[in-house]
Design an enzyme around this catalytic site. Structure first.
Site, short mmCIF file in Angstrom:
data_model
loop_
_atom_site.label_atom_id
_atom_site.label_comp_id
_atom_site.label_asym_id
_atom_site.label_seq_id
_atom_site.Cartn_x
_atom_site.Cartn_y
_atom_site.Cartn_z
CG HIS A 101 1.34 57.01 -3.27
ND1 HIS A 101 1.50 58.19 -3.92
CD2 HIS A 101 0.75 56.16 -4.16
CE1 HIS A 101 1.03 58.08 -5.15
NE2 HIS A 101 0.56 56.85 -5.33
CG ASP A 104 3.81 59.72 -1.66
OD1 ASP A 104 4.65 59.18 -2.39
OD2 ASP A 104 2.61 59.89 -1.97
CD GLU A 268 -3.49 61.22 -13.55
OE1 GLU A 268 -3.34 60.62 -12.47
OE2 GLU A 268 -2.58 61.44 -14.36
C1 XLS Z 1 0.01 57.26 -11.50
C2 XLS Z 1 -1.16 57.58 -10.70
C3 XLS Z 1 -0.93 57.57 -9.20
C4 XLS Z 1 -2.22 57.51 -8.47
C5 XLS Z 1 -2.10 57.15 -7.03
O1 XLS Z 1 0.02 57.42 -12.71
O2 XLS Z 1 -1.66 58.80 -11.14
O3 XLS Z 1 -0.16 58.64 -8.80
O4 XLS Z 1 -2.94 58.69 -8.57
O5 XLS Z 1 -1.43 55.98 -6.84
CA CA Z 2 -0.71 60.47 -14.09
CA CA Z 3 -3.41 59.92 -10.42
#
Ligand code: XLS
Ligand code: CA
Ligand code: CA
Length: 437
Positions: A101, A104, A268
């Site tokens: 990000h 970061d 994810e």
């Molecule tokens: C949060 C998300 C975030 C994204 C990127 O839960 O996983 O980290 O991957 O903004």
């Molecule tokens: Ca997550």
């Molecule tokens: Ca993520």
């Protein structure tokens, strides 16, 4: 040059029998699986936020992590140390990519102007490292959720000034991602959701989200950013109702707003769990819609209802995930980004290395097993046979759209003694176990 992971040499593949905790047991980067090396198949990435920003803080206490940059005071010097640490870690692990990000990599200052200046300075430094390193940027994104200005969301905020600020931030993050050769740009809907409908104009918020994404598409064209746009679904956390609930919801949203051809999914594992889906389900929905872009490789805890972001070690999960990736024809611009954090008790910097080795080995093993499952074909053959009734006769007519209710009624009246076959779930689970062990 300062070494931040002093105890660590380059991690090598030593194979299954090795007892060296600092060696790969399954990940052998150059080993070919079906014409492609493991490195090409898996396209691992280190996630900047958990790896360098994570402290182990939780609602009950402060961070526990001990990091080599702990004694540095100046936020920009800390940011520079983390750049060096990132290239060192990726190179030692043999991880070809990283993801970040904007916030970061460089600290936020008191004005947007200054914040952008910080970002430019760190981006220039990253570019310097990239001149001599093979490590590349898998994707960039903007953190439009941490700062209190985003309390009501970013592009879905009730406050138009916040919408504008988020646009400026994403514009800059896209420029930076392009500058660093990022292969994708991710949109995760941070606080794009709501807590209660008592204060929410849902229609306006969703339309604004659509407008925002369209502006991003337009701007990418304008600056010639040809990386892939990815949306990362998540059903809850931080808001109770996140608009990008799951893959099916996101695809519906994109289609409604005429945006589907510009986006793929970043799936994810832990977000699938939170949506009460399996990881494989989310990947399958993406794959059958030609939208499987990239993966945030982690795992959740089925006993907990929140986003634990653990390193992936469950071989069943990695196998079934790689089955979907292989069936999709493999990654193109995407990869496996370890959006995973250490448990609070694993506070040493070396734990970052053990954790990544564990994740890389788990996916390497999963890849090998998934490849075997597909090559052997038992499971695919079973599925094909299960639907064979759609390959001839009335089934083929249904599939080809040749019949309607009237023709089907006529057919059913003549064929009303139905015979079904068993789904054989337990047999198939045992066949899967046979590939695993
Ligand atoms: C949060 C998300 C975030 C994204 C990127 O839960 O996983 O980290 O991957 O903004
Ligand atoms: Ca997550
Ligand atoms: Ca993520």
């Amino acid at each position: 040059m300062t070494a931040y992971f002093k105890n660590i040499d380059k991690i090598k593949y030593e194979g299954k029998g090795s007892e060296n905790p600092l060696a790969f047991k399954y990940y052998n980067s150059d080993e070919k699986i079906g014409g492609k090396t493991m490195k090409e198949h898996l396209r691992f990435a280190v996630a900047y936020w958990h790896t360098y920003q994570g402290t182990g803080a939780d609602p009950f206490g402060p961070g526990t992590a001990v990091r080599p940059w702990d004694n540095i005071q100046d936020p920009m010097e800390i940011a520079k140390a983390k750049v060096a640490a990132n290239f060192e870690l990726c190179e030692k692990l043999g991880v070809p990519f990283f993801c970040f990000h904007d916030r970061d990599i460089a600290p936020e200052a008191s004005t947007l102007h200054e914040t952008n200046r910080n970002l430019d300075e760190i981006v220039a430094l990253i570019k310097e490292y990239m001149k001599t390193s093979e490590v590349k940027l898998l994707w960039g994104t903007a953190n439009a959720f941490s700062n209190p200005r985003y309390v009501h969301g970013a592009s879905t905020s009730c406050n138009a000034n916040v919408f504008a600020y988020a646009a400026a931030q994403v514009k800059k993050a896209m420029e930076v991602t392009k500058e660093l050769g990022g292969q994708n740009y991710v949109f995760w809907g941070g606080r794009e959701g709501y807590e209660t409908l008592l204060n929410t104009d849902m229609k306006l918020e969703l339309d604004n989200l659509g407008r925002f994404l369209q502006m991003a598409v337009d701007y990418a064209k304008e600056i010639g950013f040809d990386g892939q746009f990815l949306i990362e679904p998540k059903p809850k956390e931080p808001t109770k109702h996140q608009y990008d609930f799951d893959t099916a919801t996101v695809i519906g949203f994109l289609k409604t707003h005429g945006l589907d051809k510009y986006f793929k999914m970043n799936i994810e594992a832990n977000h699938a769990t939170l949506a009460a889906h399996t990881f494989q389900h989310e990947l399958r929905v993406s794959r059958i819609n030609n939208m499987l872009g990239s993966i945030d490789a982690n795992q959740g805890d089925l006993l907990l209802g929140w986003d634990t972001d653990q390193f992936p070690t469950n071989i069943y999960e990695t196998t079934l995930a790689m089955y979907e990736v292989l069936k999709a024809g493999g990654f193109t611009s995407g990869g496996l980004n370890f959006d995973a954090k250490l448990r609070r008790g694993s506070f040493e910097a070396d734990d970052l290395v053990y954790a990544h080795i564990a994740g890389m080995d788990a996916f390497a093993k999963g890849l090998k097993i998934a490849y075997k499952i597909i090559e052997d074909g038992k499971i695919d053959d079973f599925i094909k046979a299960r639907y064979a009734s759609y390959e001839t006769g009335i089934g083929l007519d249904i599939a080809n759209g040749k019949v309607g209710f009237k023709e089907l009624e006529k057919y059913a009246l003549e064929n009303d003694q139905i015979k079904n076959n068993s789904g054989r779930q337990e047999l198939l689970e045992n066949i899967l176990n046979g590939y695993m062990f």
